[in-house]
Enzyme design. Structure first.
Site, short mmCIF file in Angstrom:
data_model
loop_
_atom_site.label_atom_id
_atom_site.label_comp_id
_atom_site.label_asym_id
_atom_site.label_seq_id
_atom_site.Cartn_x
_atom_site.Cartn_y
_atom_site.Cartn_z
N HIS A 177 0.75 -1.14 0.09
CA HIS A 177 0.12 0.09 -0.10
C HIS A 177 0.97 1.41 0.05
O HIS A 177 1.74 1.27 0.81
CB HIS A 177 -0.82 -0.16 1.09
CG HIS A 177 -1.92 1.20 1.25
ND1 HIS A 177 -2.78 1.55 0.34
CD2 HIS A 177 -1.98 2.07 2.24
CE1 HIS A 177 -3.37 2.67 0.46
NE2 HIS A 177 -2.85 2.98 1.71
N ASP A 180 1.48 5.16 0.28
CA ASP A 180 0.80 6.64 0.56
C ASP A 180 1.98 7.54 0.15
O ASP A 180 2.97 7.45 0.45
CB ASP A 180 0.72 6.63 2.08
CG ASP A 180 -0.43 5.99 2.60
OD1 ASP A 180 -1.72 6.10 2.02
OD2 ASP A 180 -0.11 5.25 3.72
N ASP A 219 -8.08 1.65 1.20
CA ASP A 219 -8.13 2.46 2.29
C ASP A 219 -8.64 3.88 2.35
O ASP A 219 -8.62 4.60 3.14
CB ASP A 219 -6.30 2.70 2.72
CG ASP A 219 -6.24 3.18 3.98
OD1 ASP A 219 -6.89 2.74 4.94
OD2 ASP A 219 -5.17 3.85 4.08
N HIS A 273 -6.06 9.62 -0.63
CA HIS A 273 -7.27 9.92 0.76
C HIS A 273 -6.55 10.52 1.86
O HIS A 273 -7.11 11.28 2.39
CB HIS A 273 -7.48 8.33 1.20
CG HIS A 273 -6.35 7.47 1.33
ND1 HIS A 273 -5.79 6.76 0.23
CD2 HIS A 273 -5.90 6.68 2.28
CE1 HIS A 273 -4.82 5.97 0.61
NE2 HIS A 273 -4.85 5.93 1.93
#
Length: 363
Positions: free
Chosen positions: A12, A14, A124, A335
């Site tokens: 994941h 970010d 997410d 997000h």
């Protein structure tokens, strides 16, 4: 019958959170190099999922453009799984057209390399918008994977179900009931491995509608787990009633599609019973959220209609210029970025980027 546990390697990503985009990019270069080396040198390692967003590759190619051919070869071979999004958007604070463009430009990026992952992969996002099945179906996407916002209060206690929009569009969902990181950094010590997974299997077994279960092997910015084959061997020994193997999300859906009498859910999912949906982000940096909305409106309701009218009058329609604006905006829609969950100094940077967007959209 043995339960079939699909272990899906992924990371994941970010782009910014408690670290900057630049710090994230440094980690990315090392991680990508290790991922490609594993895929190229080990034919028994089937595939790796790059978090469903092409912004990861854009950041990587900025540093290592010479590796684009290697990436393309792995994508075309189905080993490196990319897309379908540009960025892992927040669904609740961005406009419908922005979500649609996120897929549109994500697909465009993927097709330059191979094929996108045909799954609405949203691991997410802080809640799920009710019209997501409709948007996904417009791109011929029939499946979705997400984590946050669902509980039995929506009508099922199962982790596999159909999700239907108001117009009848629907997708088959595989829920991450415990998030996307339950298989992160799996330990090699058998007792520790069993102690950890015993807790997870209580939840996975309860939610499964058949013998198929999913164990995502990854986490935020996590390097590829080099010893995964050793871990799999131990798991198959510890749990003789389960079969553990490396897999991909598409294989999971092939199996659960055969399950009968799956429930159908409707509406948006913003229930925080089992996972935080961070409702407080609506109040975080309202100035930037308001500026984002003005930019979205300027793009969709002013700039592009005017460009279309100008095209009818004989002027050229510069798609590339519009795409540059959209893709910068979409990176702001990740997000954590859109939720303003990042540290203050990175929010200042985001404000500068938003002002740049406003300037471009009104030029």
């Amino acid at each position: 019958m043995k339960k079939r546990v699909h272990v899906v390697p992924h990371m994941h990503w970010d782009r910014e959170w408690y670290f900057s985009t630049e710090e994230s990019q440094i980690l990315l270069v090392n991680n990508m190099d290790e991922i490609m080396e594993m895929l190229e040198s080990n034919p028994d390692y089937p595939s790796y999922v790059l978090d469903g967003q092409t912004a990861v590759l854009e950041d990587y190619f900025e540093v290592k453009p010479e590796n684009k051919a290697r990436v393309r070869k792995l994508v075309q071979a189905g080993r490196l799984i990319v897309g379908p999004w540009v960025s892992q958007t927040d669904e609740m604070t961005t406009g419908a057209e922005s979500i649609t463009r996120n897929l549109l430009y994500g697909y465009k990026d993927c097709i330059e390399l191979g094929q996108p992952m045909a799954i609405g992969y949203i691991p997410d996002s802080f809640g799920q918008t009710s019209q997501m099945p409709m948007i996904l179906n417009q791109f011929d996407i029939q499946y979705s994977i997400f984590w946050r916002g669902v509980s039995e209060r929506h009508g099922t206690d199962k982790t596999e179900f159909y999700w239907e929009s108001d117009d009848g569009s629907r997708v088959l969902v595989q829920l991450f009931p415990l998030g996307y990181a339950i298989g992160k950094y799996l330990p090699t010590e058998p007792d520790a491995l069993k102690e950890r997974l015993d807790k997870y299997f209580k939840v996975l077994d309860k939610g499964a509608t058949g013998a198929t279960e999913l164990l995502p092997n990854g986490h935020d910015q996590m390097p590829i787990q080099q010893n995964i084959f050793e871990i799999l061997a131990q798991l198959n020994e510890i749990y003789p009633d389960r079969e553990f193997f490396l897999s991909r999300y598409e294989n999971v859906f092939e199996e659960i599609e055969k399950h009968e009498n799956l429930d159908t859910l409707h509406g948006e999912f913003i229930d925080g019973k089992y996972s935080r949906v961070h409702r407080s982000i609506f109040a975080q940096r309202q100035d930037l959220k308001a500026m984002n909305t003005r930019i979205e409106n300027k793009l969709t309701n002013v700039l592009e209609p005017l460009m279309s009218m100008a095209f009818d009058l004989g002027f050229s329609y510069e798609h590339g210029l519009v795409e540059v604006i959209w893709k910068l905006l979409l990176k702001n829609h990740a997000h954590d970025s859109m939720g303003r969950a990042a540290r203050t100094k990175f929010t200042v940077k985001s404000r500068r980027a938003t002002k740049k967007l406003r300037s471009a959209a009104t030029a």
